[in-house]
Design an enzyme around this catalytic site. Sequence first.
Site, PDB file in Angstrom:
ATOM      1  N   CYS B  89       0.848  -1.198   0.000  1.00 35.91           N
ATOM      2  CA  CYS B  89       0.000   0.000   0.000  1.00 35.91           C
ATOM      3  C   CYS B  89       0.880   1.243   0.000  1.00 35.91           C
ATOM      4  O   CYS B  89       0.619   2.232  -0.690  1.00 35.91           O
ATOM      5  CB  CYS B  89      -0.891   0.060   1.238  1.00 35.91           C
ATOM      6  SG  CYS B  89      -1.625  -1.505   1.733  1.00 35.91           S
ATOM      7  N   CYS B  92       2.178   3.199  -3.138  1.00 36.58           N
ATOM      8  CA  CYS B  92       1.299   4.141  -3.836  1.00 36.58           C
ATOM      9  C   CYS B  92       0.889   5.307  -2.935  1.00 36.58           C
ATOM     10  O   CYS B  92       0.683   6.417  -3.400  1.00 36.58           O
ATOM     11  CB  CYS B  92       0.049   3.438  -4.338  1.00 36.58           C
ATOM     12  SG  CYS B  92       0.406   2.267  -5.655  1.00 36.58           S
ATOM     13  N   HIS B  93       0.709   5.014  -1.632  1.00 36.41           N
ATOM     14  CA  HIS B  93       0.105   6.020  -0.746  1.00 36.41           C
ATOM     15  C   HIS B  93       1.057   6.652   0.262  1.00 36.41           C
ATOM     16  O   HIS B  93       0.636   7.485   1.058  1.00 36.41           O
ATOM     17  CB  HIS B  93      -1.058   5.389   0.033  1.00 36.41           C
ATOM     18  CG  HIS B  93      -2.159   4.879  -0.842  1.00 36.41           C
ATOM     19  ND1 HIS B  93      -3.027   5.700  -1.517  1.00 36.41           N
ATOM     20  CD2 HIS B  93      -2.542   3.610  -1.163  1.00 36.41           C
ATOM     21  CE1 HIS B  93      -3.894   4.966  -2.207  1.00 36.41           C
ATOM     22  NE2 HIS B  93      -3.613   3.686  -2.010  1.00 36.41           N
ATOM     23  N   CYS B 127      -7.714  -2.251  -4.294  1.00 36.63           N
ATOM     24  CA  CYS B 127      -6.298  -1.910  -4.456  1.00 36.63           C
ATOM     25  C   CYS B 127      -5.453  -3.185  -4.510  1.00 36.63           C
ATOM     26  O   CYS B 127      -4.510  -3.282  -5.279  1.00 36.63           O
ATOM     27  CB  CYS B 127      -5.818  -1.013  -3.306  1.00 36.63           C
ATOM     28  SG  CYS B 127      -6.335   0.706  -3.495  1.00 36.63           S
ATOM     29  N   ARG B 231     -22.161  -5.693  11.739  1.00 41.27           N
ATOM     30  CA  ARG B 231     -23.134  -5.136  12.688  1.00 41.27           C
ATOM     31  C   ARG B 231     -24.535  -5.100  12.061  1.00 41.27           C
ATOM     32  O   ARG B 231     -25.525  -5.438  12.694  1.00 41.27           O
ATOM     33  CB  ARG B 231     -22.676  -3.733  13.094  1.00 41.27           C
ATOM     34  CG  ARG B 231     -23.560  -3.017  14.073  1.00 41.27           C
ATOM     35  CD  ARG B 231     -23.499  -3.600  15.466  1.00 41.27           C
ATOM     36  NE  ARG B 231     -24.760  -4.198  15.824  1.00 41.27           N
ATOM     37  CZ  ARG B 231     -25.077  -4.593  17.055  1.00 41.27           C
ATOM     38  NH1 ARG B 231     -24.222  -4.488  18.033  1.00 41.27           N
ATOM     39  NH2 ARG B 231     -26.240  -5.123  17.293  1.00 41.27           N
ATOM     40  N   CYS B 235     -27.955  -6.791  13.467  1.00 44.38           N
ATOM     41  CA  CYS B 235     -29.193  -6.060  13.772  1.00 44.38           C
ATOM     42  C   CYS B 235     -30.369  -6.614  12.974  1.00 44.38           C
ATOM     43  O   CYS B 235     -31.479  -6.683  13.470  1.00 44.38           O
ATOM     44  CB  CYS B 235     -29.000  -4.560  13.548  1.00 44.38           C
ATOM     45  SG  CYS B 235     -28.139  -3.781  14.939  1.00 44.38           S
TER      46      CYS B 235
END
Lengths: 178, 274
Positions: B89, B92-93, B127, B231, B235
Amino acid sequence: MRLSRIAFLFCSIVGLTGLLIQPGMAAGHKKKMMKKMAPAALVSYKISDGPAITAINKSLTGKAGDKAAGEKTMVNKKKGNCIACHVITKLKAKAAKNPKKYSQMGLIAPPLDGAASRYTEGELRMLLVNAKVAFPDTIMPGFYRADNLTRVMGKFKGKTVISAQDVENILAFLVTLK
Amino acid sequence: MGRFIKMALAGLVASVLMSGAAMAAPDGKSAPIVNKGDHPLPEVWSGYKYSKVDTQATQDDEFENPANLWTEQGEALWSKKDGSEKKACQECHNDAKASMKGVATRYPVYYKPWKKLINLEQRINLCRTKFMKAKAYKWKSNELLGLTIYVAKQSNGMPQAIEVNAQNKPFWEKGKEHYYKRRGQLDMACAHCHEKYFGQKLRANTLTQGQNNGFPTYRLKWGKPGSIQRRFKGCNKQVRAKPYKMGSDEYVNLELYVRWRGNGLPNETPSVRP
């Protein structure tokens, strides 16, 4: 209240027409269907006017309710689970002694204390069967209905939350709340 | 007590209260985010507000937060080369602390090639498959939870910032529809529990506004972190409704709508909840 009128009208029609039949099983899944028992049709009932709200005056089963069994259903998380939302002061001493079974009583709905002074037995039966007839926007589940529901999980499809006799049992307990 | 003293005391109390209110920043924990105009929640509160003090403390403690194991794993994965492209990652970032700041507060976003929304987990997996030529992580994997937490954490303290625009509006509308639709054998909508009765007791649980500002959250009941998608499933199941798949259009639209409901709430990933 316009909404409740409409709900009332709708339900009277349903009531008068009589049968509240289980929704038919979807086509396909034939093998599964053969294995499962055909769902029993719901008991039919007639809705009439009560002093405060609409009512189902006749017992669903014709068999007297058992109030001890009713109390059990009311606290059972998988059944009525009424105390998830309602306080019942009368049961508080028991709840303190048996916190696991009675857990903590919820506070989102009016306490059930005195419910039988506010409503007739028939009205209370209506509230248990489908509270939405009286309170269209309510969070309270309809405990004896299986129609017009959305995306019900497989194992609960076409089934009511509790049985007709459970309704009568809970009612036997509720009428003691004067 | 003389009347004058009483009045003076009352004045003092009032000014202390007022300065207290003025001092508390609207963080959704001790003071609400106040909405004006067309919003379903006049006051927005984080789920944090309704947690027990010791649960809050576990979340706040930088070293005690039980999600740390996952956060650290996520941090390690950020710079770990993977896939046939042998990329990480980071390549690129660069530094996530700068490049990922604010990302969680505006996701899910409209993604043109899909002609629909993409959420953070899906973006991370995209990605991986597209640029790293690595396998997508599974929804409940420690890797995906860790990376999502690590990315989302970079927005901590920043307000949720969903802007409804021409592109995401149709999806926002669908999410809203889901939120108000009764479902399941128990026939309840999200709004019943989280809009009408938040702050109140449903059996032993205190209902919150069902906000999304702390996800992935460490849920004590799960004993591990979980995504907002998990979650939602929980629910739905509570009301005996058939849940959708994690990452389904229905849930990603709902995720956008729920985050919008919490606009203004500071991000607090990984939150700790009962």
